[in-house]
Design a protein around this motif. Structure first.
Motif, PDB file in Angstrom:
ATOM      1  N   ALA A   1      30.565  28.749 101.639  1.00  0.00           N
ATOM      2  CA  ALA A   1      29.361  29.384 102.193  1.00  0.00           C
ATOM      3  C   ALA A   1      28.776  28.521 103.299  1.00  0.00           C
ATOM      4  N   ALA A   2      28.306  29.177 104.371  1.00  0.00           N
ATOM      5  CA  ALA A   2      27.691  28.451 105.487  1.00  0.00           C
ATOM      6  C   ALA A   2      26.359  27.870 105.038  1.00  0.00           C
ATOM      7  N   PRO A   3      25.994  26.688 105.531  1.00  0.00           N
ATOM      8  CA  PRO A   3      24.681  26.145 105.179  1.00  0.00           C
ATOM      9  C   PRO A   3      23.575  27.031 105.738  1.00  0.00           C
ATOM     10  N   ILE A   4      22.520  27.213 104.954  1.00  0.00           N
ATOM     11  CA  ILE A   4      21.384  28.022 105.398  1.00  0.00           C
ATOM     12  C   ILE A   4      20.453  27.115 106.178  1.00  0.00           C
ATOM     13  N   ARG A   5      20.082  27.524 107.400  1.00  0.00           N
ATOM     14  CA  ARG A   5      19.302  26.656 108.274  1.00  0.00           C
ATOM     15  C   ARG A   5      18.317  27.448 109.114  1.00  0.00           C
ATOM     16  N   LYS A   6      17.133  26.893 109.230  1.00  0.00           N
ATOM     17  CA  LYS A   6      16.075  27.451 110.073  1.00  0.00           C
ATOM     18  C   LYS A   6      16.356  27.004 111.505  1.00  0.00           C
ATOM     19  N   ILE A   7      16.309  27.948 112.457  1.00  0.00           N
ATOM     20  CA  ILE A   7      16.709  27.613 113.825  1.00  0.00           C
ATOM     21  C   ILE A   7      15.583  27.720 114.848  1.00  0.00           C
ATOM     22  N   PHE A   8      14.386  28.081 114.387  1.00  0.00           N
ATOM     23  CA  PHE A   8      13.268  28.228 115.325  1.00  0.00           C
ATOM     24  C   PHE A   8      11.972  27.994 114.564  1.00  0.00           C
TER      25      PHE A   8
ATOM     26  N   TRP B   1      35.991  34.179 123.503  1.00  0.00           N
ATOM     27  CA  TRP B   1      36.712  35.379 123.094  1.00  0.00           C
ATOM     28  C   TRP B   1      37.900  35.078 122.190  1.00  0.00           C
ATOM     29  N   GLN B   2      38.191  33.787 121.978  1.00  0.00           N
ATOM     30  CA  GLN B   2      39.350  33.424 121.168  1.00  0.00           C
ATOM     31  C   GLN B   2      38.988  32.947 119.758  1.00  0.00           C
ATOM     32  N   THR B   3      37.736  32.613 119.532  1.00  0.00           N
ATOM     33  CA  THR B   3      37.364  32.049 118.229  1.00  0.00           C
ATOM     34  C   THR B   3      36.414  32.981 117.477  1.00  0.00           C
ATOM     35  N   ASP B   4      36.418  32.842 116.169  1.00  0.00           N
ATOM     36  CA  ASP B   4      35.542  33.643 115.305  1.00  0.00           C
ATOM     37  C   ASP B   4      34.131  33.076 115.373  1.00  0.00           C
ATOM     38  N   VAL B   5      33.175  33.903 115.752  1.00  0.00           N
ATOM     39  CA  VAL B   5      31.794  33.454 115.921  1.00  0.00           C
ATOM     40  C   VAL B   5      31.043  33.363 114.592  1.00  0.00           C
ATOM     41  N   ALA B   6      31.573  33.971 113.551  1.00  0.00           N
ATOM     42  CA  ALA B   6      30.848  34.035 112.278  1.00  0.00           C
ATOM     43  C   ALA B   6      30.407  32.666 111.759  1.00  0.00           C
ATOM     44  N   PRO B   7      31.252  31.631 111.778  1.00  0.00           N
ATOM     45  CA  PRO B   7      30.792  30.336 111.244  1.00  0.00           C
ATOM     46  C   PRO B   7      29.588  29.754 111.992  1.00  0.00           C
ATOM     47  N   LEU B   8      29.429  30.087 113.280  1.00  0.00           N
ATOM     48  CA  LEU B   8      28.285  29.588 114.032  1.00  0.00           C
ATOM     49  C   LEU B   8      26.987  30.257 113.593  1.00  0.00           C
ATOM     50  N   TYR B   9      27.041  31.544 113.301  1.00  0.00           N
ATOM     51  CA  TYR B   9      25.834  32.317 113.002  1.00  0.00           C
ATOM     52  C   TYR B   9      25.485  32.389 111.512  1.00  0.00           C
ATOM     53  N   ASN B  10      26.489  32.446 110.651  1.00  0.00           N
ATOM     54  CA  ASN B  10      26.211  32.619 109.221  1.00  0.00           C
ATOM     55  C   ASN B  10      25.240  31.559 108.718  1.00  0.00           C
ATOM     56  N   GLY B  11      24.193  32.001 108.039  1.00  0.00           N
ATOM     57  CA  GLY B  11      23.221  31.084 107.471  1.00  0.00           C
ATOM     58  C   GLY B  11      22.012  30.802 108.345  1.00  0.00           C
ATOM     59  N   GLU B  12      22.033  31.219 109.616  1.00  0.00           N
ATOM     60  CA  GLU B  12      20.889  30.976 110.499  1.00  0.00           C
ATOM     61  C   GLU B  12      19.756  31.958 110.190  1.00  0.00           C
ATOM     62  N   TRP B  13      18.516  31.466 110.241  1.00  0.00           N
ATOM     63  CA  TRP B  13      17.368  32.358 110.048  1.00  0.00           C
ATOM     64  C   TRP B  13      16.170  31.874 110.854  1.00  0.00           C
ATOM     65  N   PHE B  14      15.265  32.825 111.118  1.00  0.00           N
ATOM     66  CA  PHE B  14      14.016  32.514 111.816  1.00  0.00           C
ATOM     67  C   PHE B  14      12.989  33.580 111.476  1.00  0.00           C
TER      68      PHE B  14
ATOM     69  N   ALA C   1      16.123  33.359  98.839  1.00  0.00           N
ATOM     70  CA  ALA C   1      15.557  32.273  98.047  1.00  0.00           C
ATOM     71  C   ALA C   1      15.294  31.043  98.911  1.00  0.00           C
ATOM     72  N   ALA C   2      16.210  30.738  99.831  1.00  0.00           N
ATOM     73  CA  ALA C   2      16.043  29.568 100.708  1.00  0.00           C
ATOM     74  C   ALA C   2      14.862  29.755 101.649  1.00  0.00           C
ATOM     75  N   ILE C   3      14.720  30.955 102.220  1.00  0.00           N
ATOM     76  CA  ILE C   3      13.587  31.228 103.109  1.00  0.00           C
ATOM     77  C   ILE C   3      12.279  31.121 102.333  1.00  0.00           C
ATOM     78  N   PHE C   4      12.252  31.702 101.130  1.00  0.00           N
ATOM     79  CA  PHE C   4      11.039  31.660 100.318  1.00  0.00           C
ATOM     80  C   PHE C   4      10.671  30.216  99.994  1.00  0.00           C
ATOM     81  N   GLU C   5      11.643  29.428  99.598  1.00  0.00           N
ATOM     82  CA  GLU C   5      11.365  28.030  99.250  1.00  0.00           C
ATOM     83  C   GLU C   5      10.861  27.253 100.464  1.00  0.00           C
ATOM     84  N   ARG C   6      11.518  27.453 101.614  1.00  0.00           N
ATOM     85  CA  ARG C   6      11.110  26.733 102.833  1.00  0.00           C
ATOM     86  C   ARG C   6       9.729  27.187 103.290  1.00  0.00           C
TER      87      ARG C   6
END
Length: 200
Positions: A4-11, A34-47, A114-119
């Motif tokens: 699972a991608a780490p959950i992280r606040k980005i803003f 266009w050659q790489t999977d973007v999912a690992p960069l975005y998964n877990g980001e929130w604001f 749960a992570a957003i609520f805790e933060r």
């Protein structure tokens, strides 16, 4: 087995409409776009967003699903990753959030909620070093951020970079993760510059 991608606040703060759309595309300059999977960069980001943006995104298309005050955007970012919008009551006040979740993981949405609520429930407004760096990356214009190219040693290539003003050396390009505390403070907006540090 997929990790699972780490959950992280980005803003820091509540993103307005122009900021929200910039945050949706914060990795648009990535190498091999266009050659790489973007999912690992975005998964877990929130604001955080405001109620008007939450309602606006709900009205764009019928959601993929809606579970109480949480809904998934019908259009996927890539593969099984899509936008999830949360309306949460934190400390008695309604607040609204956007996050990217991989729906192939049946626990990803609840884990993020749960992570957003805790933060969001922390009694003192503060930022970790990682949150400061993510805020700098999120709020820096494309012309002043990018990725290390062939002028950097091979081990550093592909890492995120930002432009800094160094009084004696003029403008310099530096790896985001290598910014000093003083450089981080100089790049942050004044209203968050002096927030206390918290553990990551």
């Amino acid at each position: 087995m997929k990790t699972a991608a780490p959950i992280r606040k980005i803003f820091e703060g509540v993103a307005r409409r122009p900021q929200m759309f910039r945050l949706f595309d914060r990795h648009n300059q990535r190498p091999d776009r266009w050659q790489t999977d973007v999912a690992p960069l975005y998964n877990g980001e929130w604001f955080e967003i405001d109620e008007a943006l939450y309602d606006y995104m709900l009205d764009i298309l019928p959601p993929l699903w809606m579970r109480g005050p949480i809904f998934a955007l019908r259009e996927f970012l890539t593969g099984s990753t899509t936008s999830i919008f949360f309306a949460l009551r934190i400390d008695g006040k309604p607040r609204y959030f956007h996050g990217y979740c991989d729906l192939s993981d049946p626990y990803s949405v609840e884990t993020m909620r749960a992570a957003i609520f805790e933060r969001g429930s922390q009694p003192v407004r503060a930022m970790s070093r990682e949150e400061r760096l993510e805020h700098i990356w999120s709020s820096t214009a494309d012309a002043y951020r990018g990725y290390a190219g062939d002028r950097f040693p091979p081990a550093m290539q592909g890492q995120r970079t930002v432009m800094l003003w160094s009084g004696t050396n003029g403008t310099v390009l530096k790896l985001l993760d290598d910014l000093t505390d003083d450089e981080i403070a100089a790049k942050l907006p004044v209203h968050v510059r002096h927030l206390p540090n918290i553990a990551a």
